[in-house]
Write a protein that holds these residues in place. Structure first.
Motif, PDB file in Angstrom:
ATOM      1  N   UNK A  41      -9.710  27.583 -12.843  1.00 26.12           N
ATOM      2  CA  UNK A  41      -8.537  27.061 -13.555  1.00 26.12           C
ATOM      3  C   UNK A  41      -7.788  26.064 -12.663  1.00 26.12           C
ATOM      4  N   UNK A  42      -7.634  26.432 -11.406  1.00 29.56           N
ATOM      5  CA  UNK A  42      -6.951  25.564 -10.438  1.00 29.56           C
ATOM      6  C   UNK A  42      -7.675  24.224 -10.299  1.00 29.56           C
ATOM      7  N   UNK A  43      -9.007  24.277 -10.305  1.00 28.78           N
ATOM      8  CA  UNK A  43      -9.822  23.065 -10.135  1.00 28.78           C
ATOM      9  C   UNK A  43      -9.886  22.207 -11.384  1.00 28.78           C
ATOM     10  N   UNK A  87      -3.201  21.274 -12.802  1.00 27.88           N
ATOM     11  CA  UNK A  87      -3.248  20.254 -11.739  1.00 27.88           C
ATOM     12  C   UNK A  87      -1.912  19.504 -11.653  1.00 27.88           C
ATOM     13  N   UNK A  88      -1.404  19.118 -12.839  1.00 27.54           N
ATOM     14  CA  UNK A  88      -0.128  18.390 -12.889  1.00 27.54           C
ATOM     15  C   UNK A  88       1.003  19.237 -12.277  1.00 27.54           C
ATOM     16  N   UNK A  89       1.045  20.506 -12.709  1.00 26.22           N
ATOM     17  CA  UNK A  89       2.117  21.394 -12.221  1.00 26.22           C
ATOM     18  C   UNK A  89       2.001  21.652 -10.721  1.00 26.22           C
ATOM     19  N   UNK A  90       0.762  21.839 -10.267  1.00 25.72           N
ATOM     20  CA  UNK A  90       0.538  22.146  -8.842  1.00 25.72           C
ATOM     21  C   UNK A  90       0.911  20.932  -7.980  1.00 25.72           C
ATOM     22  N   UNK A  91       0.542  19.735  -8.433  1.00 18.11           N
ATOM     23  CA  UNK A  91       0.892  18.521  -7.668  1.00 18.11           C
ATOM     24  C   UNK A  91       2.413  18.348  -7.626  1.00 18.11           C
ATOM     25  N   UNK A  92       3.065  18.653  -8.755  1.00 22.22           N
ATOM     26  CA  UNK A  92       4.526  18.524  -8.812  1.00 22.22           C
ATOM     27  C   UNK A  92       5.196  19.458  -7.784  1.00 22.22           C
ATOM     28  N   UNK A  93       4.662  20.676  -7.674  1.00 28.84           N
ATOM     29  CA  UNK A  93       5.271  21.668  -6.761  1.00 28.84           C
ATOM     30  C   UNK A  93       4.818  21.509  -5.310  1.00 28.84           C
ATOM     31  N   UNK A 124      -2.440  18.589  -2.631  1.00 24.38           N
ATOM     32  CA  UNK A 124      -2.978  19.824  -3.228  1.00 24.38           C
ATOM     33  C   UNK A 124      -4.370  19.616  -3.822  1.00 24.38           C
ATOM     34  N   UNK A 125      -4.738  18.349  -4.014  1.00 25.32           N
ATOM     35  CA  UNK A 125      -6.092  18.049  -4.513  1.00 25.32           C
ATOM     36  C   UNK A 125      -6.728  16.976  -3.660  1.00 25.32           C
ATOM     37  N   UNK A 126      -8.023  17.148  -3.398  1.00 19.94           N
ATOM     38  CA  UNK A 126      -8.779  16.096  -2.736  1.00 19.94           C
ATOM     39  C   UNK A 126      -9.872  15.712  -3.717  1.00 19.94           C
ATOM     40  N   UNK A 158      -3.237  24.613   0.320  1.00 17.84           N
ATOM     41  CA  UNK A 158      -2.406  25.508  -0.492  1.00 17.84           C
ATOM     42  C   UNK A 158      -2.206  26.857   0.200  1.00 17.84           C
ATOM     43  N   UNK A 159      -3.302  27.378   0.793  1.00 17.49           N
ATOM     44  CA  UNK A 159      -3.229  28.682   1.478  1.00 17.49           C
ATOM     45  C   UNK A 159      -2.210  28.632   2.616  1.00 17.49           C
ATOM     46  N   UNK A 160      -2.247  27.517   3.354  1.00 14.33           N
ATOM     47  CA  UNK A 160      -1.321  27.372   4.487  1.00 14.33           C
ATOM     48  C   UNK A 160       0.139  27.449   4.026  1.00 14.33           C
ATOM     49  N   UNK A 161       0.407  26.848   2.863  1.00 12.04           N
ATOM     50  CA  UNK A 161       1.785  26.860   2.355  1.00 12.04           C
ATOM     51  C   UNK A 161       2.143  28.228   1.794  1.00 12.04           C
ATOM     52  N   UNK A 162       1.320  28.707   0.852  1.00 18.66           N
ATOM     53  CA  UNK A 162       1.767  29.869   0.066  1.00 18.66           C
ATOM     54  C   UNK A 162       1.753  31.187   0.859  1.00 18.66           C
ATOM     55  N   UNK A 163       0.798  31.338   1.780  1.00 15.24           N
ATOM     56  CA  UNK A 163       0.746  32.629   2.488  1.00 15.24           C
ATOM     57  C   UNK A 163       1.776  32.712   3.621  1.00 15.24           C
ATOM     58  N   UNK A 164       2.513  31.593   3.853  1.00 13.55           N
ATOM     59  CA  UNK A 164       3.615  31.638   4.827  1.00 13.55           C
ATOM     60  C   UNK A 164       4.957  31.650   4.125  1.00 13.55           C
ATOM     61  N   UNK A 165       4.935  31.565   2.789  1.00 11.48           N
ATOM     62  CA  UNK A 165       6.195  31.424   2.059  1.00 11.48           C
ATOM     63  C   UNK A 165       6.090  32.131   0.697  1.00 11.48           C
TER      64      UNK A 165
END
Ligand SMILES: CC(C)(COP(=O)(O)OP(=O)(O)OC[C@H]1O[C@@H](n2cnc3c(N)ncnc32)[C@H](O)[C@@H]1O)[C@@H](O)C(=O)NCCC(=O)NCCS
Ligand SMILES: Nc1ncnc2c1ncn2[C@@H]1O[C@H](COP(=O)(O)OP(=O)(O)OP(=O)(O)O)[C@@H](O)[C@H]1O
Length: 199
Positions: free
Chosen positions: A41-43, A49-55, A60-62, A71-78
């Motif tokens: 779903x994420x891919x 994709x739109x929502x994830x890029x906004x946040x 967030x995409x390559x 994403x892991x670096x951001x979310x698992x620290x916050x």
């Protein structure tokens, strides 16, 4: 056997829930992996994709793929950021599980669903039974180090999970996975016996 059964498989990081799910698959049962659905779903979902890029920004995409490391670096620290990502993904994962469940139950009476977050995401009502796979922190950490994860990344993920003691109070079946895979297979076979299911 009277009705269809959905069996949730959960456990803390490195407990061996994927190995247990593999045993179900190898025995010929249909399986759903919530993690795989979430990744797909994420891919591929353009609205996600739109929502994830906004946040989380363009990084967030390559190309067309989600940048999971970023994403892991951001979310698992916050935890606030983790909740934001979960709020985007979890409703869609649940919807997809429900859809696939209906299709699978047309052909099979039993379905195994692996999800790391049955209790964290309040998914208990998707399952008739929940199986908790456990192992000591030491063993779980060793397994993830062997897979190339750092201890810091392990701890950050673990901190966002409900402790095993709490999960144990809520699970229907608890299997300790601190031995060999063949010992785990014996426990899987025991589960089938307890549920009066034949593979
Ligand atoms: C941040 C993402 C892209 C990182 O991907 P990555 O490939 O590095 O990790 P992966 O998804 O394979 O997770 C590995 C392990 O981390 C732990 N973990 C994953 N998501 C979470 C979470 N939301 N809370 C706590 N632990 C988690 C689990 O033990 C899991 O098995 C990914 O974890 C994600 O999208 N997470 C949020 C969505 C989610 O909750 N997925 C879990 C199943 S629905
Ligand atoms: N009983 C076991 N004996 C040997 N290796 C094992 C055993 N159980 C699991 N492993 C190995 O440990 C690693 C982690 O197991 P697995 O992927 O099943 O855990 P998980 O609970 O799904 O982890 P995660 O939460 O990270 O997705 C894998 O490499 C797996 O092959």
């Amino acid at each position: 056997m009277k009705k269809n059964f959905s069996i949730g498989i959960t456990g803390s990081i490195g407990s061996g829930k994927s190995e247990f799910t593999k045993l179900a698959e190898q025995s010929g049962f249909p399986v759903i992996r919530a993690d795989d659905l979430s990744k797909k779903i994420l891919d591929t979902n353009p609205d996600v994709r739109k929502q994830v890029i906004k946040k989380f920004g363009n990084q967030a995409y390559i190309n067309n793929q989600s940048n999971n490391k970023y994403l892991a670096q951001i979310v698992f620290s916050n935890p606030i950021k983790l909740r934001e990502l979960e709020r985007i993904l979890h409703p869609l994962v649940i919807k997809e599980i429900e859809k696939q469940k209906k299709e699978i139950f047309k052909k099979s009476k039993i379905l195994f669903i692996e999800s790391a977050l049955i209790y964290e995401a309040d998914l208990e009502n998707l399952f008739d039974y929940v199986v908790l796979i456990t192992a000591s922190r030491e063993i779980r950490l060793k397994r993830k180090l062997m897979q190339g994860m750092t201890e810091e990344d392990f701890s950050k993920r673990e901190m966002n999970q409900i402790p095993d003691d709490e999960k144990k109070k809520r699970a229907d079946f608890i299997f300790l996975n601190d031995g060999s895979i063949s010992e785990l297979k014996s426990k899987f076979d025991l589960l089938l016996t307890l549920l009066s299911v034949k593979s």
